[in-house]
Write a protein that holds these residues in place. Structure first.
Motif, PDB file in Angstrom:
ATOM      1  N   LEU A 193       1.345  -1.122  -0.335  1.00  0.00           N
ATOM      2  CA  LEU A 193       0.404   0.133   0.251  1.00  0.00           C
ATOM      3  C   LEU A 193       0.590   1.435  -0.267  1.00  0.00           C
ATOM      4  O   LEU A 193       0.279   2.363  -0.685  1.00  0.00           O
ATOM      5  N   GLU A 194       1.841   1.452   0.306  1.00  0.00           N
ATOM      6  CA  GLU A 194       2.589   2.641   0.832  1.00  0.00           C
ATOM      7  C   GLU A 194       3.762   2.539  -0.894  1.00  0.00           C
ATOM      8  O   GLU A 194       3.910   3.814  -1.362  1.00  0.00           O
ATOM      9  N   ARG A 195       3.811   1.238  -1.462  1.00  0.00           N
ATOM     10  CA  ARG A 195       4.041   1.138  -2.807  1.00  0.00           C
ATOM     11  C   ARG A 195       3.249   2.121  -3.800  1.00  0.00           C
ATOM     12  O   ARG A 195       3.752   2.828  -4.312  1.00  0.00           O
ATOM     13  N   ALA A 196       2.432   1.938  -3.496  1.00  0.00           N
ATOM     14  CA  ALA A 196       1.293   1.990  -4.245  1.00  0.00           C
ATOM     15  C   ALA A 196       0.356   3.619  -3.636  1.00  0.00           C
ATOM     16  O   ALA A 196      -0.171   4.365  -4.974  1.00  0.00           O
ATOM     17  N   LYS A 197       0.703   3.963  -2.711  1.00  0.00           N
ATOM     18  CA  LYS A 197      -0.109   5.207  -2.188  1.00  0.00           C
ATOM     19  C   LYS A 197       0.080   6.622  -3.471  1.00  0.00           C
ATOM     20  O   LYS A 197      -0.553   7.017  -3.417  1.00  0.00           O
ATOM     21  N   GLY A 198       1.098   6.867  -4.178  1.00  0.00           N
ATOM     22  CA  GLY A 198       1.309   7.713  -5.235  1.00  0.00           C
ATOM     23  C   GLY A 198       0.199   7.732  -6.416  1.00  0.00           C
ATOM     24  O   GLY A 198      -0.586   8.983  -6.763  1.00  0.00           O
ATOM     25  N   THR A 199       0.333   6.158  -6.544  1.00  0.00           N
ATOM     26  CA  THR A 199      -0.748   5.381  -7.708  1.00  0.00           C
ATOM     27  C   THR A 199      -2.060   5.549  -7.810  1.00  0.00           C
ATOM     28  O   THR A 199      -2.883   6.709  -8.378  1.00  0.00           O
ATOM     29  N   LEU A 200      -2.443   5.375  -6.078  1.00  0.00           N
ATOM     30  CA  LEU A 200      -4.431   5.758  -5.744  1.00  0.00           C
ATOM     31  C   LEU A 200      -4.280   7.012  -5.168  1.00  0.00           C
ATOM     32  O   LEU A 200      -5.287   7.902  -5.913  1.00  0.00           O
TER      33      LEU A 200
END
Length: 168
Positions: A72-79
């Motif tokens: 989730l931390e890795r995907a935070k920017g995309t989200l």
């Protein structure tokens, strides 16, 4: 001024967008078992807290909480980019992911209730053949109630009557 209705609508929209993106767009294996449970947005609409749960691959498997949090931390920017595009607000809220403890708490409460039911069943089984330690009716009964009649003393009746009547 805080618009609670607007914050609530934005919160629901963010939850929908994030859940959809996790399910269909982001191809990170630890996110396959993540479920968005709730979202809270601050009154100024600048911060969003997203609550999530993680399940195991099977019922016997322990969920990978650390892997899900890292994904989730890795995907935070995309989200956040997806949320900004889907909501159309002036300032896209920052996203914070928090593991939801409600399912764990609910499981603990169910366990406590099951133990209480078992204790009640054990107590009922013990009580089945038990007899009272003292008399069958342990409460004291006055003489008038014992005979089923009214008090014999005329003074008691007058005293009761006088108490109920307002003074002149």
């Amino acid at each position: 001024m805080v618009d609670v209705g607007r914050a609530r609508k934005l919160s629901k929209r963010i939850a929908t967008v994030v859940a959809s993106a996790i399910e269909f767009e982001i191809k990170d294996p630890p996110l396959a078992f993540v479920t968005v449970t709730d979202t809270k947005v601050t009154g100024d609409l600048h911060d969003a807290t997203i609550f999530y749960t993680v399940r195991g691959e099977t019922l016997q498997d322990e969920p990978d909480y650390a892997g899900a949090a890292a994904a989730l931390e890795r995907a935070k920017g995309t989200l956040r980019t997806r949320v900004g595009a889907a909501t159309g607000v002036r300032f896209t809220p920052t996203l914070t992911f928090v593991l939801d403890k409600v399912p764990d708490t609910a499981a603990h409460m169910e366990d406590l209730l099951a133990r209480a039911r078992q204790a009640d069943a054990d107590l009922a089984r013990i009580r089945q053949g038990a007899t009272p330690a003292g008399e069958a009716d342990p409460y004291r009964v006055s003489g008038a109630e014992e005979t089923g009649g009214e008090p014999d003393d005329e003074l008691d009746r007058e005293d009761t009557y006088d108490r109920d009547r307002p003074e002149d």
